[in-house]
Design an enzyme around this catalytic site. Structure first.
Site, PDB file in Angstrom:
ATOM      1  N   ASP A 184       2.855  -5.437  -6.375  1.00  0.00           N
ATOM      2  CA  ASP A 184       3.757  -5.281  -5.245  1.00  0.00           C
ATOM      3  C   ASP A 184       3.446  -6.374  -4.205  1.00  0.00           C
ATOM      4  OD1 ASP A 184       5.826  -3.185  -4.154  1.00  0.00           O
ATOM      5  OD2 ASP A 184       4.473  -3.532  -2.489  1.00  0.00           O
ATOM      6  N   TYR A 311       7.355  -6.425   5.499  1.00  0.00           N
ATOM      7  CA  TYR A 311       8.543  -6.868   4.760  1.00  0.00           C
ATOM      8  C   TYR A 311       9.311  -7.893   5.574  1.00  0.00           C
ATOM      9  CZ  TYR A 311       8.317  -3.243   1.114  1.00  0.00           C
ATOM     10  OH  TYR A 311       7.954  -2.461   0.054  1.00  0.00           O
ATOM     11  N   HIS A 364       4.566   1.318 -11.408  1.00  0.00           N
ATOM     12  CA  HIS A 364       4.313   0.419 -10.284  1.00  0.00           C
ATOM     13  C   HIS A 364       2.919   0.612  -9.698  1.00  0.00           C
ATOM     14  CE1 HIS A 364       5.885  -2.336  -7.284  1.00  0.00           C
ATOM     15  NE2 HIS A 364       5.493  -1.542  -6.309  1.00  0.00           N
TER      16      HIS A 364
END
Length: 391
Positions: A184, A311, A364
């Site tokens: 990630d 982000y 994930h």
């Protein structure tokens, strides 16, 4: 931790009972939304499941026991770039040959929690049925704004800046050369460690290639790459709303998620379910206590807003940076339940790929879902590069 304090301080947090009472009161006072009959998870988090989880969080979950279990990991704080950084530093147990230092970088929505199961498998493989010669010195930092690391008060840091902090941390710990691994956001941090510190990073392992950014001619893509780009677009339209909010309006979402633990649970549990190899049943990949440990870490550290802001920082990285080629030997373990698994041809465009595997299980959060499989992937990949760390 003040600037006058020792560079490294042992760290064992102790939660005040009042903080837990406030959390439980908020959970019990949740104002629930309505939901269409039989909506399930089709419109987002299943409210029926969430009600059960919240009820257990309020009146059944033992955070103190989980906090005590996490305290078995050797944890520290130090200052890097003006920020207090929390990290696990677990030396290898009884190594039989020179040890490879390894820095593991997490992603969202988690923290050092992602690697809490795998640390003992990597530091003491002999005690878990593996070759003692494959032991690592393991370092697992919380990124700024995540877990027990400080929240930046100014602009959020991007993955390039965090990679620079990790290089400084490894120097502080006495590791001139080391391996890097992550998934990630941690995949990006590991990539920039290799790009900006190739003289120090002996090899890089990642569980994904990140969202694709094409800087060349689309006509040069292979059929597999074109199909993958199409899949990425479809996924973004149906599953990417959270990312758009994180990149553009994180503070708007942070108000509700910081005030409501039920809202925080809805935001995170949906992703634990959608991104894990659980076949639609999140508790096949995570026990209820494991889910709530992750959620309680976010709640008590007040880091949901600061974690989302990363982000925004990463979205401003110039495309030219994203297209830089990694020459450090790189490996990928593409777990079947992960999102947006890239074709090998795409990985090879900007990376010196020496190994790609497809493990049988995991998603994930592979290091937490399937710690034994993940540990074996790291042992196998880094085995040829161990000597390089002592050159």
């Amino acid at each position: 931790m003040s600037d006058a304090s020792p560079r490294l301080e042992p760290f064992i947090p102790q939660t005040e009972p009042a903080a837990l009472e406030d959390l439980r009161a908020r959970l019990r006072a949740t104002r629930w939304p309505d939901a269409p009959e039989d909506a399930g998870w089709s419109l987002g988090t299943d409210i029926t499941y969430l009600r059960e989880l919240v009820a257990y969080w309020a009146d059944g979950f033992d955070w103190m026991a989980q906090e005590k279990a996490l305290a078995r990991l050797p944890r520290f704080r130090t200052r890097l770039g003006g920020l207090g950084i929390h990290f696990v530093h677990a030396p290898a147990v009884a190594p039989t040959r020179p040890v490879l230092p390894l820095v593991l970088s997490h992603g969202w929505p988690d923290s050092f929690w992602r690697y809490s199961k795998v640390v003992p498998l990597l530091t003491d493989p002999g005690a878990h049925g593996a070759d003692p010669a494959d032991a690592f010195d393991v370092v697992v930092p919380d990124m700024p704004g995540f877990g027990y690391s400080d929240r930046p008060t100014g602009p959020p840091l991007n993955s390039i800046a965090v990679a620079g902090l990790w290089a400084e941390l490894m120097s502080e710990l006495g590791y001139p050369r080391f391996g890097a691994a992550g998934g990630d956001i941690g995949s990006h941090v590991s990539r920039y460690l290799a790009l900006d510190h190739p003289d120090r990073v002996v090899a890089v392992h990642r569980t994904d290639g990140g969202l694709p950014v094409l800087t060349g001619d689309p006509a040069d893509l292979t059929p597999e790459e074109r199909a993958w780009f199409s899949d990425v677009g479809t996924w973004g339209a149906s599953e990417g709303a959270y990312g758009a909010i994180h990149r553009t309006k994180p503070q708007t979402a942070a108000v509700g998620l910081t005030d409501s633990p039920a809202g925080l649970a809805a935001w995170i549990v949906e992703k634990l379910r959608a991104w894990s190899d659980c076949d639609g049943d999140v508790e096949r990949s995570f026990t209820r206590d494991e889910i709530l440990t992750n959620l309680t870490l976010y709640w008590l550290t007040d880091t949901i807003g600061s974690s989302m802001r990363m982000y925004s920082a990463n979205s401003a990285i110039p495309p030219g940076q994203l297209a830089r080629r990694v020459e450090v030997p790189s490996g990928f373990s593409l777990f079947p339940g992960d999102i947006l698994r890239p074709p090998k041809a795409w990985l090879e465009r900007t990376t010196n790929v020496v190994r790609v595997t497809e493990p049988a299980r995991g998603g994930h959060f592979a290091a937490f879902e399937e710690p034994e499989l993940y540990a074996e992937e790291l042992r196998a990949f880094f085995r040829p590069y161990r000597a390089a760390a002592t050159d």
